[in-house]
Design an enzyme around this catalytic site. Structure first.
Site, mmCIF file in Angstrom:
data_model
loop_
_atom_site.group_PDB
_atom_site.id
_atom_site.type_symbol
_atom_site.label_atom_id
_atom_site.label_comp_id
_atom_site.label_asym_id
_atom_site.label_seq_id
_atom_site.Cartn_x
_atom_site.Cartn_y
_atom_site.Cartn_z
ATOM 1 N N VAL A 220 -7.123 8.275 7.504
ATOM 2 C CA VAL A 220 -5.989 8.581 6.617
ATOM 3 C C VAL A 220 -5.702 7.334 5.791
ATOM 4 O O VAL A 220 -5.486 6.263 6.355
ATOM 5 C CB VAL A 220 -4.722 8.958 7.426
ATOM 6 C CG1 VAL A 220 -3.595 9.372 6.492
ATOM 7 C CG2 VAL A 220 -5.006 10.063 8.433
ATOM 8 N N HIS A 221 -5.717 7.471 4.464
ATOM 9 C CA HIS A 221 -5.426 6.279 3.667
ATOM 10 C C HIS A 221 -4.730 6.568 2.335
ATOM 11 O O HIS A 221 -4.191 5.664 1.716
ATOM 12 C CB HIS A 221 -6.725 5.518 3.377
ATOM 13 C CG HIS A 221 -7.545 6.125 2.277
ATOM 14 N ND1 HIS A 221 -8.342 7.218 2.471
ATOM 15 C CD2 HIS A 221 -7.668 5.795 0.965
ATOM 16 C CE1 HIS A 221 -8.936 7.540 1.343
ATOM 17 N NE2 HIS A 221 -8.545 6.703 0.411
ATOM 18 N N ARG A 222 -4.730 7.821 1.875
ATOM 19 C CA ARG A 222 -4.181 8.102 0.547
ATOM 20 C C ARG A 222 -2.669 7.912 0.525
ATOM 21 O O ARG A 222 -1.970 8.192 1.490
ATOM 22 C CB ARG A 222 -4.551 9.511 0.095
ATOM 23 C CG ARG A 222 -6.024 9.660 -0.218
ATOM 24 C CD ARG A 222 -6.325 10.978 -0.911
ATOM 25 N NE ARG A 222 -7.739 11.065 -1.225
ATOM 26 C CZ ARG A 222 -8.292 10.606 -2.342
ATOM 27 N NH1 ARG A 222 -7.538 10.037 -3.261
ATOM 28 N NH2 ARG A 222 -9.590 10.727 -2.549
ATOM 29 N N ARG A 253 -4.009 -0.159 4.623
ATOM 30 C CA ARG A 253 -2.798 0.424 4.032
ATOM 31 C C ARG A 253 -2.032 1.235 5.075
ATOM 32 O O ARG A 253 -0.805 1.124 5.199
ATOM 33 C CB ARG A 253 -3.175 1.333 2.860
ATOM 34 C CG ARG A 253 -2.004 2.219 2.390
ATOM 35 C CD ARG A 253 -2.511 3.500 1.732
ATOM 36 N NE ARG A 253 -2.925 3.293 0.372
ATOM 37 C CZ ARG A 253 -2.108 3.334 -0.677
ATOM 38 N NH1 ARG A 253 -0.820 3.591 -0.496
ATOM 39 N NH2 ARG A 253 -2.550 3.151 -1.883
#
Length: 376
Positions: A220-222, A253
């Protein structure tokens, strides 16, 4: 021919490994690292014997606001282009580095070539969609990963359905000074090489190797999934509630946001195995041996498809539409029920054939650059 290639993110370095090798057989390439990904596990690892040439220039965009980071990249790239005077600028994908490269090339009057051109998800709230469109409109040559990407450019009037055909290996259409070519996906090149040379390496997770088929792989990064506490909480709660082993390489992030929102408790749940980002070969091993993949990454959706592993995408749309149409990828947004149902559902995807080329995109790109910019 002198080519200035711009890269700044992990997926771009993977693509650059393949394209740089092909173009450097006959031409001079200058590789410019924008510094967008500055964490060692997201960038430097690719220049330490992993096949990607060391950058000729490094622009220290580093940690900053998106606008300031973009400005630093633009100024740095323009200075390099003014100094080196390349025949063409090559950009990859849809990141901030892509946009900076496209704008700097336009400002200096250097022709632009875009790898992964023509992709569209239809969501203009995503910065990536704007970057894709603007970069395509500024490009002289558009290297598309699929026939669907070429059709998208036709619909938008970027290219028309008449014009030159380059050989038998790639279909091309021309409009004005721009040409769009279905060369296939460079990431497929990289994956094929990794598998053929047995470079896939199992990473140690919690002091031992994961059991093949015994875990869900999650990334998960967006921004839309990490920048709001409520949404990130839903994702983490859903993973814990699945009752299955989860291997979770945490993006810098995401790690920062989990700490900022005090959500670290989810990571200590017995089902959750949290690791640092791993190298490309290790990540391919994790993908290949996962029961299913849960992600918001565009690249991982394709790698799941290539490896015939069912994918669950934490978005409402995707630019890799073929994976959804074939039933190999399920879009679930950020809803607990949809995530749970997708994890529990039987896999019925159609993995026959590959709509993303034959694993020779890098060589086609090199040849077409030469034909386009060095005619005769």
């Amino acid at each position: 021919m002198k080519i200035a290639a711009v890269a700044g993110t992990r997926p771009q370095f993977i693509k650059a490994m393949m394209v740089s090798r092909a173009v450097r057989e006959k031409h001079k390439e200058i590789l410019i690292h924008t510094g967008q990904h500055y964490d060692p596990n997201m960038s430097q690892v690719f220049f330490c014997g992993r096949g990607c040439p060391a950058p000729d220039y490094y622009i220290d965009a580093g940690q900053d606001t998106p606008g300031r980071q973009l400005g630093k990249m633009f100024d740095g790239l323009k200075a390099v282009f003014d100094r080196e005077k390349p025949d063409v600028v090559l950009v990859y994908g849809d990141s901030r580095s892509t946009l900076a490269g496209a704008l700097a090339a336009s400002k200096t009057g250097v022709p632009l070539a875009h790898i992964e051109a023509g992709l569209r998800c239809g969501n203009h709230a995503m910065p990536e969609e704007f970057i894709r469109e603007l970069t395509d409109y500024l490009s002289a040559i558009l290297f598309c990963p699929s026939a669907a990407a070429v059709r998208n450019l036709n619909k938008e009037g970027v290219v028309s359905t008449t014009g030159a055909i380059f050989g038998k290996e790639a279909d091309a259409v021309r409009f004005g000074a721009s040409i769009a070519v279905n060369v296939g996906d460079v990431m497929y090149d990289a994956l094929q090489e990794c598998l053929e040379r047995s470079k896939c390496l199992p990473p140690q997770v919690g002091g031992k190797f994961p059991e093949p088929g015994g875990y869900l792989l999650v990334t998960v990064h967006r921004a839309e999934n990490t920048d709001k506490k409520e949404r990130l909480s839903v994702v983490l709660e859903s993973l814990v509630a699945l009752g299955e082993k989860v291997v979770f390489p945490v993006h810098p992030r995401t790690k920062k946001k989990i700490s900022e929102f005090n959500l670290g408790g989810y990571l200590s749940h017995p089902n959750m195995t949290v690791i640092e980002p791993v190298g490309y070969e290790e990540m391919i091993w994790l993908c290949k041996n996962a029961r299913k993949i849960i992600t918001d990454s565009g690249g991982l959706q394709k790698e799941a498809f290539f490896l015939q592993v069912p994918c669950i995408t934490l978005r409402e749309e995707t630019e890799w539409t073929e994976t959804v149409e074939r039933g190999c990828n399920v879009l679930v947004g950020c809803e607990r029920r949809r995530i749970r149902d997708a994890v529990g559902a039987s896999a019925r995807g159609d993995w026959s054939g590959c709509p993303y080329g034959q694993g020779n995109a890098s060589r086609l790109i090199s040849r077409l650059l030469e034909e386009y910019f060095c005619p005769g």
